[in-house]
Write an enzyme that holds these catalytic residues in place. Structure first.
Site, mmCIF file in Angstrom:
data_model
loop_
_atom_site.group_PDB
_atom_site.id
_atom_site.type_symbol
_atom_site.label_atom_id
_atom_site.label_comp_id
_atom_site.label_asym_id
_atom_site.label_seq_id
_atom_site.Cartn_x
_atom_site.Cartn_y
_atom_site.Cartn_z
ATOM 1 N N ARG A 90 3.674 3.577 23.604
ATOM 2 C CA ARG A 90 4.345 3.658 22.293
ATOM 3 C C ARG A 90 5.077 4.988 22.144
ATOM 4 O O ARG A 90 6.070 5.073 21.416
ATOM 5 C CB ARG A 90 3.312 3.491 21.164
ATOM 6 C CG ARG A 90 2.673 2.125 21.101
ATOM 7 C CD ARG A 90 3.678 1.042 20.771
ATOM 8 N NE ARG A 90 4.197 1.153 19.420
ATOM 9 C CZ ARG A 90 5.461 0.874 19.087
ATOM 10 N NH1 ARG A 90 6.329 0.484 19.984
ATOM 11 N NH2 ARG A 90 5.856 0.990 17.832
ATOM 12 N N ASP A 97 -5.194 6.766 20.044
ATOM 13 C CA ASP A 97 -5.429 5.583 19.214
ATOM 14 C C ASP A 97 -6.416 5.936 18.107
ATOM 15 O O ASP A 97 -7.532 6.396 18.390
ATOM 16 C CB ASP A 97 -5.978 4.449 20.096
ATOM 17 C CG ASP A 97 -5.973 3.125 19.375
ATOM 18 O OD1 ASP A 97 -6.335 3.100 18.174
ATOM 19 O OD2 ASP A 97 -5.616 2.118 19.999
ATOM 20 N N ASN A 103 0.095 9.035 7.657
ATOM 21 C CA ASN A 103 0.911 7.828 7.477
ATOM 22 C C ASN A 103 0.401 6.615 8.254
ATOM 23 O O ASN A 103 0.590 5.479 7.817
ATOM 24 C CB ASN A 103 2.344 8.162 7.898
ATOM 25 C CG ASN A 103 3.193 6.932 8.076
ATOM 26 O OD1 ASN A 103 3.755 6.397 7.123
ATOM 27 N ND2 ASN A 103 3.292 6.449 9.321
ATOM 28 N N TYR A 110 -7.847 -4.098 3.363
ATOM 29 C CA TYR A 110 -6.747 -3.128 3.228
ATOM 30 C C TYR A 110 -6.809 -2.471 1.846
ATOM 31 O O TYR A 110 -6.675 -1.249 1.731
ATOM 32 C CB TYR A 110 -5.420 -3.862 3.427
ATOM 33 C CG TYR A 110 -4.194 -2.993 3.295
ATOM 34 C CD1 TYR A 110 -3.785 -2.165 4.340
ATOM 35 C CD2 TYR A 110 -3.418 -3.012 2.138
ATOM 36 C CE1 TYR A 110 -2.641 -1.374 4.236
ATOM 37 C CE2 TYR A 110 -2.280 -2.226 2.021
ATOM 38 C CZ TYR A 110 -1.890 -1.407 3.070
ATOM 39 O OH TYR A 110 -0.758 -0.631 2.956
ATOM 40 N N LYS A 140 -7.185 1.541 1.049
ATOM 41 C CA LYS A 140 -6.172 2.345 0.348
ATOM 42 C C LYS A 140 -6.740 2.965 -0.934
ATOM 43 O O LYS A 140 -6.333 4.062 -1.321
ATOM 44 C CB LYS A 140 -4.927 1.490 0.066
ATOM 45 C CG LYS A 140 -4.146 1.159 1.335
ATOM 46 C CD LYS A 140 -3.593 2.433 2.009
ATOM 47 C CE LYS A 140 -2.900 2.159 3.318
ATOM 48 N NZ LYS A 140 -2.380 3.367 3.994
ATOM 49 N N VAL A 176 8.212 -2.007 1.385
ATOM 50 C CA VAL A 176 9.470 -1.743 2.100
ATOM 51 C C VAL A 176 9.514 -2.477 3.447
ATOM 52 O O VAL A 176 8.467 -2.767 4.049
ATOM 53 C CB VAL A 176 9.680 -0.226 2.315
ATOM 54 C CG1 VAL A 176 9.918 0.465 0.978
ATOM 55 C CG2 VAL A 176 8.511 0.411 3.034
ATOM 56 N N THR A 200 9.339 -2.760 6.796
ATOM 57 C CA THR A 200 8.918 -2.230 8.094
ATOM 58 C C THR A 200 8.187 -3.362 8.802
ATOM 59 O O THR A 200 8.061 -4.455 8.267
ATOM 60 C CB THR A 200 7.940 -1.062 7.891
ATOM 61 O OG1 THR A 200 6.814 -1.588 7.157
ATOM 62 C CG2 THR A 200 8.569 0.088 7.116
HETATM 63 N N1 LIG Z 1 5.614 -1.143 4.404
HETATM 64 C C1 LIG Z 1 5.102 -1.248 3.203
HETATM 65 O O1 LIG Z 1 5.570 -2.080 2.386
HETATM 66 C C2 LIG Z 1 3.973 -0.368 2.761
HETATM 67 C C3 LIG Z 1 3.537 -0.478 1.438
HETATM 68 C C4 LIG Z 1 2.501 0.344 0.994
HETATM 69 C C5 LIG Z 1 1.933 1.257 1.864
HETATM 70 N N2 LIG Z 1 2.364 1.340 3.155
HETATM 71 C C6 LIG Z 1 1.708 2.312 4.035
HETATM 72 O O2 LIG Z 1 2.678 3.111 4.672
HETATM 73 C C7 LIG Z 1 2.186 3.555 5.956
HETATM 74 C C8 LIG Z 1 3.220 3.266 7.012
HETATM 75 O O3 LIG Z 1 3.387 1.863 7.090
HETATM 76 P P1 LIG Z 1 4.689 1.159 7.676
HETATM 77 O O4 LIG Z 1 5.148 0.206 6.657
HETATM 78 O O5 LIG Z 1 5.615 2.171 8.223
HETATM 79 O O6 LIG Z 1 3.995 0.289 8.826
HETATM 80 P P2 LIG Z 1 4.344 0.131 10.383
HETATM 81 O O7 LIG Z 1 5.812 0.004 10.560
HETATM 82 O O8 LIG Z 1 3.458 -0.956 10.841
HETATM 83 O O9 LIG Z 1 3.908 1.529 10.994
HETATM 84 C C9 LIG Z 1 2.563 1.911 11.026
HETATM 85 C C10 LIG Z 1 2.402 3.061 11.975
HETATM 86 O O10 LIG Z 1 1.001 3.313 12.152
HETATM 87 C C11 LIG Z 1 0.718 3.296 13.543
HETATM 88 N N3 LIG Z 1 -0.629 2.828 13.864
HETATM 89 C C12 LIG Z 1 -1.181 1.629 13.571
HETATM 90 N N4 LIG Z 1 -2.388 1.516 14.149
HETATM 91 C C13 LIG Z 1 -2.592 2.668 14.843
HETATM 92 C C14 LIG Z 1 -3.656 3.126 15.656
HETATM 93 N N5 LIG Z 1 -4.732 2.377 15.921
HETATM 94 N N6 LIG Z 1 -3.545 4.348 16.201
HETATM 95 C C15 LIG Z 1 -2.456 5.097 15.971
HETATM 96 N N7 LIG Z 1 -1.402 4.705 15.222
HETATM 97 C C16 LIG Z 1 -1.481 3.499 14.659
HETATM 98 C C17 LIG Z 1 1.732 2.309 14.105
HETATM 99 O O11 LIG Z 1 1.819 2.423 15.517
HETATM 100 P P3 LIG Z 1 2.420 1.182 16.376
HETATM 101 O O12 LIG Z 1 3.880 1.172 16.038
HETATM 102 O O13 LIG Z 1 2.093 1.525 17.763
HETATM 103 O O14 LIG Z 1 1.727 -0.050 15.857
HETATM 104 C C18 LIG Z 1 2.977 2.745 13.363
HETATM 105 O O15 LIG Z 1 3.554 3.886 13.921
HETATM 106 C C19 LIG Z 1 0.870 2.820 6.166
HETATM 107 O O16 LIG Z 1 -0.217 3.676 5.869
HETATM 108 C C20 LIG Z 1 0.926 1.681 5.167
HETATM 109 O O17 LIG Z 1 -0.355 1.235 4.780
HETATM 110 C C21 LIG Z 1 3.372 0.546 3.622
#
Ligand SMILES: NC(=O)c1ccc[n+]([C@@H]2O[C@H](COP(=O)([O-])OP(=O)(O)OC[C@H]3O[C@@H](n4cnc5c(N)ncnc54)[C@H](OP(=O)(O)O)[C@@H]3O)[C@@H](O)[C@H]2O)c1
Length: 247
Positions: A41, A59, A85, A145, A149, A176, A178
């Site tokens: 990654r 990890d 994050n 989840y 949170k 958002v 992602t």
């Molecule tokens: N997107 C939304 O709508 C939303 C809403 C509310 C809160 N959030 C929060 O925002 C934060 C970022 O989310 P995102 O939307 O950007 O999600 P994302 O695109 O899925 O990115 C999550 C990141 O966390 C990493 N991650 C997951 N499991 C991991 C592990 N075991 N070890 C190390 N890294 C790990 C992922 O790595 P990989 O790419 O290798 O999987 C990725 O870089 C999260 O905490 C999420 O709960 C997001």
């Protein structure tokens, strides 16, 4: 405008909001340390490394890896800020990644003055368990989840109370588009990472407050358990008992 350069760790920066935050912090002239779960990654982070970012790899479901990362960072130039994050939506990794890893890094990392924890509107659905004894911190089963949170939002508030010299805040980035949010998510991806960057680096008076729950640079009222000291204390004690690391 802020002209001071900060050194900031962004966890989970291989994708999504973490990657976007790392990218724009670098563009603003800050020193950034990115983080990926594996060397595979991390390969996608080459463009950020070429622009001067540092990197840690590990990890977050593996506590030994989280401890090693903390030790590596403590041996390097001190961090000014951490954006906690990295997160997962479902499955057994929920508690290890969403609350144990940020707690361990908070307990182990030497003195970053600003801490930003990614919360979510889902935290309102979380349960302020009267006893945290039964929580599956190790991730043997699928975790909630919403609970994770709520816990990390309460951790941000607890750190703000227990470490008065640290600015500790939680951010709801909005729903958002992602990998986690899905392509139909209605909120603004750009606004989804700006608040974290602002809290991590800005000298604006508002950004230098602590104990907040933020959405698009506005303070909001979180779940009432977040500012319940008894709940905070139970949570911090449970995390300390579970990890053997105290704040
Ligand atoms: N997107 C939304 O709508 C939303 C809403 C509310 C809160 N959030 C929060 O925002 C934060 C970022 O989310 P995102 O939307 O950007 O999600 P994302 O695109 O899925 O990115 C999550 C990141 O966390 C990493 N991650 C997951 N499991 C991991 C592990 N075991 N070890 C190390 N890294 C790990 C992922 O790595 P990989 O790419 O290798 O999987 C990725 O870089 C999260 O905490 C999420 O709960 C997001």
């Amino acid at each position: 405008m802020d002209h001071r350069t900060s050194r900031i760790l962004v966890t989970g920066s291989a994708d999504g909001l973490g990657r976007a935050a790392a990218h724009s912090l670098l563009s603003a002239g800050h020193e950034v340390v990115v983080h990926a779960r594996s060397h595979e990654r991390a390969a996608g982070l080459a463009p950020l490394l070429e622009r001067g970012a540092g990197i840690v790899v590990g990890d977050f479901t593996d506590r030994a890896a989280v401890r090693r990362i903390a030790a590596e960072l403590n041996d390097a130039k001190p961090l000014d800020a951490v954006i906690h994050n990295a997160g997962v939506w479902s499955g057994p990794a929920v508690m290890p990644v969403n609350i144990i890893a940020p707690y361990l890094l908070t307990a182990l990392l030497r003195a970053p003055r600003r801490l930003v924890y990614l919360s979510s509107g889902s935290h309102f659905e979380g349960r302020a368990h009267p006893s945290l004894a039964g929580i599956d911190w190790q991730g043997e089963h699928a975790g909630s989840y919403a609970d994770s949170k709520l816990f990390v939002t309460a951790l941000a508030a607890a750190v703000s109370r227990l470490r008065p010299r640290v600015l500790s805040n939680a951010v709801d980035p909005g729903w958002v588009p992602t990998k986690m949010g899905g392509s139909q998510a209605p909120d603004d991806l750009e606004l989804g990472h700006r608040t974290q960057e602002w809290l991590a680096t800005s000298d604006d008076a508002q950004a230098m407050t602590s104990g907040g729950y933020w959405y698009h640079r506005r303070r909001r009222q979180p779940h009432r358990a977040v500012h319940d000291r008894a709940f905070q204390d139970r949570l911090v004690q449970a995390l300390a008992d579970e990890t053997g690391a105290s704040l």
